[in-house]
Design a protein around this motif. Structure first.
Motif, PDB file in Angstrom:
ATOM      1  N   VAL A  41       0.833  -1.203   0.000  1.00 34.30           N
ATOM      2  CA  VAL A  41       0.000   0.000   0.000  1.00 34.30           C
ATOM      3  C   VAL A  41       0.870   1.258   0.000  1.00 34.30           C
ATOM      4  O   VAL A  41       0.596   2.227  -0.715  1.00 34.30           O
ATOM      5  CB  VAL A  41      -0.966  -0.020   1.206  1.00 34.30           C
ATOM      6  CG1 VAL A  41      -1.753   1.278   1.296  1.00 34.30           C
ATOM      7  CG2 VAL A  41      -1.921  -1.207   1.101  1.00 34.30           C
ATOM      8  N   LEU A  42       1.942   1.236   0.784  1.00 32.01           N
ATOM      9  CA  LEU A  42       2.846   2.383   0.820  1.00 32.01           C
ATOM     10  C   LEU A  42       3.487   2.611  -0.551  1.00 32.01           C
ATOM     11  O   LEU A  42       3.580   3.747  -1.035  1.00 32.01           O
ATOM     12  CB  LEU A  42       3.921   2.164   1.873  1.00 32.01           C
ATOM     13  CG  LEU A  42       3.454   1.958   3.318  1.00 32.01           C
ATOM     14  CD1 LEU A  42       4.648   1.732   4.241  1.00 32.01           C
ATOM     15  CD2 LEU A  42       2.638   3.142   3.801  1.00 32.01           C
ATOM     16  N   LYS A  43       3.929   1.527  -1.180  1.00 31.46           N
ATOM     17  CA  LYS A  43       4.563   1.658  -2.494  1.00 31.46           C
ATOM     18  C   LYS A  43       3.556   2.118  -3.547  1.00 31.46           C
ATOM     19  O   LYS A  43       3.897   2.901  -4.443  1.00 31.46           O
ATOM     20  CB  LYS A  43       5.208   0.327  -2.887  1.00 31.46           C
ATOM     21  CG  LYS A  43       6.431  -0.010  -2.039  1.00 31.46           C
ATOM     22  CD  LYS A  43       7.001  -1.372  -2.401  1.00 31.46           C
ATOM     23  CE  LYS A  43       8.229  -1.694  -1.549  1.00 31.46           C
ATOM     24  NZ  LYS A  43       8.764  -3.049  -1.839  1.00 31.46           N
ATOM     25  N   ALA A  44       2.320   1.644  -3.428  1.00 29.18           N
ATOM     26  CA  ALA A  44       1.289   2.081  -4.377  1.00 29.18           C
ATOM     27  C   ALA A  44       1.029   3.580  -4.245  1.00 29.18           C
ATOM     28  O   ALA A  44       0.828   4.281  -5.248  1.00 29.18           O
ATOM     29  CB  ALA A  44       0.003   1.287  -4.151  1.00 29.18           C
ATOM     30  N   ALA A  45       1.037   4.083  -3.001  1.00 31.75           N
ATOM     31  CA  ALA A  45       0.831   5.524  -2.782  1.00 31.75           C
ATOM     32  C   ALA A  45       1.982   6.322  -3.386  1.00 31.75           C
ATOM     33  O   ALA A  45       1.769   7.363  -4.023  1.00 31.75           O
ATOM     34  CB  ALA A  45       0.692   5.807  -1.299  1.00 31.75           C
ATOM     35  N   ALA A  46       3.212   5.845  -3.190  1.00 31.98           N
ATOM     36  CA  ALA A  46       4.373   6.551  -3.726  1.00 31.98           C
ATOM     37  C   ALA A  46       4.372   6.528  -5.254  1.00 31.98           C
ATOM     38  O   ALA A  46       4.647   7.549  -5.907  1.00 31.98           O
ATOM     39  CB  ALA A  46       5.650   5.917  -3.185  1.00 31.98           C
ATOM     40  N   ARG A  47       4.049   5.370  -5.846  1.00 28.03           N
ATOM     41  CA  ARG A  47       3.981   5.267  -7.305  1.00 28.03           C
ATOM     42  C   ARG A  47       2.939   6.216  -7.879  1.00 28.03           C
ATOM     43  O   ARG A  47       3.160   6.867  -8.901  1.00 28.03           O
ATOM     44  CB  ARG A  47       3.624   3.835  -7.730  1.00 28.03           C
ATOM     45  CG  ARG A  47       4.785   2.894  -7.907  1.00 28.03           C
ATOM     46  CD  ARG A  47       4.387   1.680  -8.734  1.00 28.03           C
ATOM     47  NE  ARG A  47       3.091   1.140  -8.393  1.00 28.03           N
ATOM     48  CZ  ARG A  47       2.864   0.252  -7.439  1.00 28.03           C
ATOM     49  NH1 ARG A  47       3.885  -0.168  -6.689  1.00 28.03           N
ATOM     50  NH2 ARG A  47       1.640  -0.201  -7.209  1.00 28.03           N
ATOM     51  N   ASN A  54      -2.248  14.209 -10.000  1.00 32.04           N
ATOM     52  CA  ASN A  54      -2.299  14.813  -8.674  1.00 32.04           C
ATOM     53  C   ASN A  54      -3.260  16.002  -8.641  1.00 32.04           C
ATOM     54  O   ASN A  54      -3.208  16.826  -7.721  1.00 32.04           O
ATOM     55  CB  ASN A  54      -0.902  15.241  -8.236  1.00 32.04           C
ATOM     56  CG  ASN A  54      -0.018  14.058  -7.900  1.00 32.04           C
ATOM     57  OD1 ASN A  54      -0.256  13.359  -6.928  1.00 32.04           O
ATOM     58  ND2 ASN A  54       0.990  13.810  -8.728  1.00 32.04           N
ATOM     59  N   GLN A  55      -4.148  16.083  -9.625  1.00 31.13           N
ATOM     60  CA  GLN A  55      -5.179  17.105  -9.636  1.00 31.13           C
ATOM     61  C   GLN A  55      -6.439  16.557  -8.956  1.00 31.13           C
ATOM     62  O   GLN A  55      -6.485  15.399  -8.543  1.00 31.13           O
ATOM     63  CB  GLN A  55      -5.472  17.532 -11.074  1.00 31.13           C
ATOM     64  CG  GLN A  55      -4.236  17.989 -11.840  1.00 31.13           C
ATOM     65  CD  GLN A  55      -3.454  19.078 -11.108  1.00 31.13           C
ATOM     66  OE1 GLN A  55      -4.036  19.951 -10.475  1.00 31.13           O
ATOM     67  NE2 GLN A  55      -2.124  19.028 -11.194  1.00 31.13           N
ATOM     68  N   TYR A  56      -7.456  17.424  -8.833  1.00 27.08           N
ATOM     69  CA  TYR A  56      -8.675  17.004  -8.146  1.00 27.08           C
ATOM     70  C   TYR A  56      -9.219  15.689  -8.714  1.00 27.08           C
ATOM     71  O   TYR A  56      -9.513  15.606  -9.911  1.00 27.08           O
ATOM     72  CB  TYR A  56      -9.779  18.047  -8.325  1.00 27.08           C
ATOM     73  CG  TYR A  56      -9.562  19.372  -7.626  1.00 27.08           C
ATOM     74  CD1 TYR A  56      -9.291  19.437  -6.274  1.00 27.08           C
ATOM     75  CD2 TYR A  56      -9.673  20.556  -8.344  1.00 27.08           C
ATOM     76  CE1 TYR A  56      -9.113  20.656  -5.639  1.00 27.08           C
ATOM     77  CE2 TYR A  56      -9.503  21.790  -7.729  1.00 27.08           C
ATOM     78  CZ  TYR A  56      -9.220  21.828  -6.372  1.00 27.08           C
ATOM     79  OH  TYR A  56      -9.057  23.042  -5.755  1.00 27.08           O
ATOM     80  N   PRO A  57      -9.405  14.685  -7.860  1.00 28.37           N
ATOM     81  CA  PRO A  57     -10.135  13.503  -8.301  1.00 28.37           C
ATOM     82  C   PRO A  57     -11.637  13.778  -8.200  1.00 28.37           C
ATOM     83  O   PRO A  57     -12.048  14.833  -7.686  1.00 28.37           O
ATOM     84  CB  PRO A  57      -9.703  12.439  -7.296  1.00 28.37           C
ATOM     85  CG  PRO A  57      -9.403  13.205  -6.056  1.00 28.37           C
ATOM     86  CD  PRO A  57      -8.894  14.552  -6.500  1.00 28.37           C
ATOM     87  N   LEU A 265      -3.477   8.506  -2.349  1.00 27.83           N
ATOM     88  CA  LEU A 265      -3.897   7.653  -1.244  1.00 27.83           C
ATOM     89  C   LEU A 265      -5.117   6.822  -1.634  1.00 27.83           C
ATOM     90  O   LEU A 265      -5.261   5.668  -1.212  1.00 27.83           O
ATOM     91  CB  LEU A 265      -4.180   8.494  -0.008  1.00 27.83           C
ATOM     92  CG  LEU A 265      -3.003   9.330   0.518  1.00 27.83           C
ATOM     93  CD1 LEU A 265      -3.404  10.077   1.776  1.00 27.83           C
ATOM     94  CD2 LEU A 265      -1.785   8.449   0.784  1.00 27.83           C
ATOM     95  N   GLN A 266      -5.995   7.399  -2.439  1.00 29.83           N
ATOM     96  CA  GLN A 266      -7.136   6.632  -2.915  1.00 29.83           C
ATOM     97  C   GLN A 266      -6.690   5.456  -3.784  1.00 29.83           C
ATOM     98  O   GLN A 266      -7.190   4.326  -3.638  1.00 29.83           O
ATOM     99  CB  GLN A 266      -8.094   7.525  -3.706  1.00 29.83           C
ATOM    100  CG  GLN A 266      -8.802   8.581  -2.874  1.00 29.83           C
ATOM    101  CD  GLN A 266      -9.961   9.194  -3.634  1.00 29.83           C
ATOM    102  OE1 GLN A 266     -10.828   8.479  -4.129  1.00 29.83           O
ATOM    103  NE2 GLN A 266      -9.964  10.510  -3.736  1.00 29.83           N
ATOM    104  N   VAL A 269      -5.210   2.755  -1.498  1.00 28.45           N
ATOM    105  CA  VAL A 269      -6.210   2.009  -0.731  1.00 28.45           C
ATOM    106  C   VAL A 269      -6.983   1.059  -1.631  1.00 28.45           C
ATOM    107  O   VAL A 269      -7.287  -0.075  -1.246  1.00 28.45           O
ATOM    108  CB  VAL A 269      -7.154   2.986   0.000  1.00 28.45           C
ATOM    109  CG1 VAL A 269      -8.331   2.239   0.620  1.00 28.45           C
ATOM    110  CG2 VAL A 269      -6.383   3.739   1.085  1.00 28.45           C
ATOM    111  N   ALA A 270      -7.276   1.487  -2.863  1.00 26.55           N
ATOM    112  CA  ALA A 270      -7.954   0.592  -3.799  1.00 26.55           C
ATOM    113  C   ALA A 270      -7.117  -0.653  -4.044  1.00 26.55           C
ATOM    114  O   ALA A 270      -7.641  -1.786  -4.040  1.00 26.55           O
ATOM    115  CB  ALA A 270      -8.229   1.319  -5.121  1.00 26.55           C
ATOM    116  N   GLU A 271      -5.817  -0.475  -4.226  1.00 27.35           N
ATOM    117  CA  GLU A 271      -4.941  -1.628  -4.422  1.00 27.35           C
ATOM    118  C   GLU A 271      -4.884  -2.488  -3.169  1.00 27.35           C
ATOM    119  O   GLU A 271      -4.909  -3.724  -3.240  1.00 27.35           O
ATOM    120  CB  GLU A 271      -3.538  -1.163  -4.823  1.00 27.35           C
ATOM    121  CG  GLU A 271      -2.587  -2.312  -5.100  1.00 27.35           C
ATOM    122  CD  GLU A 271      -1.313  -1.865  -5.799  1.00 27.35           C
ATOM    123  OE1 GLU A 271      -0.262  -2.475  -5.535  1.00 27.35           O
ATOM    124  OE2 GLU A 271      -1.369  -0.913  -6.606  1.00 27.35           O
TER     125      GLU A 271
END
Length: 384
Positions: A41-47, A54-57, A265-266, A269-271
């Protein structure tokens, strides 16, 4: 200044954590786990920061995360949710705020169970609601229908349930949940269910969501937290799940609170929800071992330890342990004299508090728990 906030003191968590820092104490008060959480999860957030937008989801959350939450609850709790019934929020507390602001009209009454999370009452009051309290007592902390019937009125619109219940560390039994569902149907109430501890359960117990009980599908808002599932409390990714009519109005409140949640982060968390069931099970096993380790140490020191079926916490009953002091006095003396921080459970009551129970957090490294037990044991011995 708004009197709800201007008259409010510092939360007990911040107060005790500050006292712990001042005393260089072991902090078994505030509920966060030692460790990094799942590396995937940490690596997925960094990737995602480097490789994705990184704009509004979307305001309601990334479609991938909303689907992942729905799939997760189908797999683990047998719920039949669509992605459109999931709204992603910046933590579970924001989900609570959105649900309460969306569903309360001025003067509406909300039934709450004490002990309770300290955000509930100010959020209800800020929305114009009136909290009505059902007092639960140790050691079982059971919900009784007679207590509910004693406080419900024609103005009651909502019931706010925390299950598993922090700080009592209990899980509401299936027959009690069935009773609550029937109570909501009979009195035409909507339930807001704070279920952030749903995966932090022990001894083989399985969480049962109130949303899955007869009559509750269209009248329940279910709230979850990735921070609790993955022991990543700083992520502040939560969600609420509800039938379309409820989800739509909650989303409208959400859009004027945080509007959206960091997209990386979304994605992470999905991953995590799709791939980390094994990590969640392993964490549950580790946390249960910590619970058992701390419970044994406290019992050996002469404390009566109350059952802990879920959450990061267990409690001791001071009166049953032969200590003639209230929970606030005990907690203050323990952090000052033994250098161990805890939380007095009376802080979780808005009225008529239980004053003989103190909460300890056990999701810490073995060496931390052992050092805390050694200090508490020596302090207790010195009282004799």
């Amino acid at each position: 200044m708004n009197p709800i906030y201007s008259s409010m003191g510092t939360t007990i968590f911040e107060a005790m954590s500050a006292r712990a820092r001042a005393n260089d104490a072991i902090n078994l008060g505030q509920g966060f786990a030692d460790g990094r959480g799942p590396e995937a999860v940490l690596k997925a957030a960094a990737r995602a920061v480097l490789e994705k937008s990184n704009q509004y989801p979307p305001m309601a959350g990334l479609p991938e995360l909303r689907q992942a939450v729905a799939d997760h609850y189908t797999r683990h709790q047998g719920l039949n949710l669509a992605a459109e019934e999931v709204i992603v929020t910046s933590g579970a507390t924001e989900a609570l705020a959105a649900a309460l602001f969306a569903l309360i009209e001025p003067g509406d009454e909300v039934l709450c169970f004490q002990p309770l999370y300290d955000a509930y009452v100010p959020l209800i009051r800020r929305a114009g609601g009136v909290p009505r309290f059902v007092r639960l007592s140790p050691p079982e902390w059971r919900i009784e229908r007679a207590a509910l019937e004693a406080v419900v009125t024609a103005k009651t619109r909502l019931i706010l349930l925390n299950n598993p219940l922090n700080p009592a560390a209990t899980m509401t039994r299936a027959d009690d949940l069935a009773m609550l569902a029937d109570f909501c149907v009979v009195h035409d109430l909507t339930a807001i269910c704070d279920e952030v501890w749903e995966h932090v359960t022990f001894d083989g117990a399985r969480h049962l969501p109130l949303l899955g009980f007869p009559g509750m599908r269209e009248r329940t808002v279910k709230i979850g937290s990735a921070g609790k599932i993955f022991a990543l409390t700083g992520f502040k990714v939560g969600w609420l799940c509800a039938a379309p009519a409820l989800a739509r109005v909650a989303a409208k409140a959400h859009q004027f609170l945080t509007f959206t949640t960091p997209p990386n982060l979304q994605w992470a968390v999905a991953e995590g929800l799709a791939t980390q069931d094994g990590w969640v099970q392993d964490a549950r096993t580790r946390f249960q071992a910590g619970r058992d380790r701390l419970a044994k140490g406290l019992r050996d020191a002469g404390f009566t330890v109350l059952p802990s079926a879920a959450t990061y916490f267990l409690s001791v009953d001071l009166a049953a342990s032969g200590l003639a002091m209230d929970d606030v006095t005990f907690s203050e003396r323990l952090v000052d004299e033994a250098k161990v921080a805890t939380i007095p459970v009376s802080a979780f009551y808005a009225e008529d508090p239980v004053t003989s129970v103190v909460r300890f957090c056990f999701v810490k490294e073995d060496a931390v728990l052992d050092a805390a037990v050694e200090r508490v044991t020596a302090w207790r011995a010195a009282l004799s």
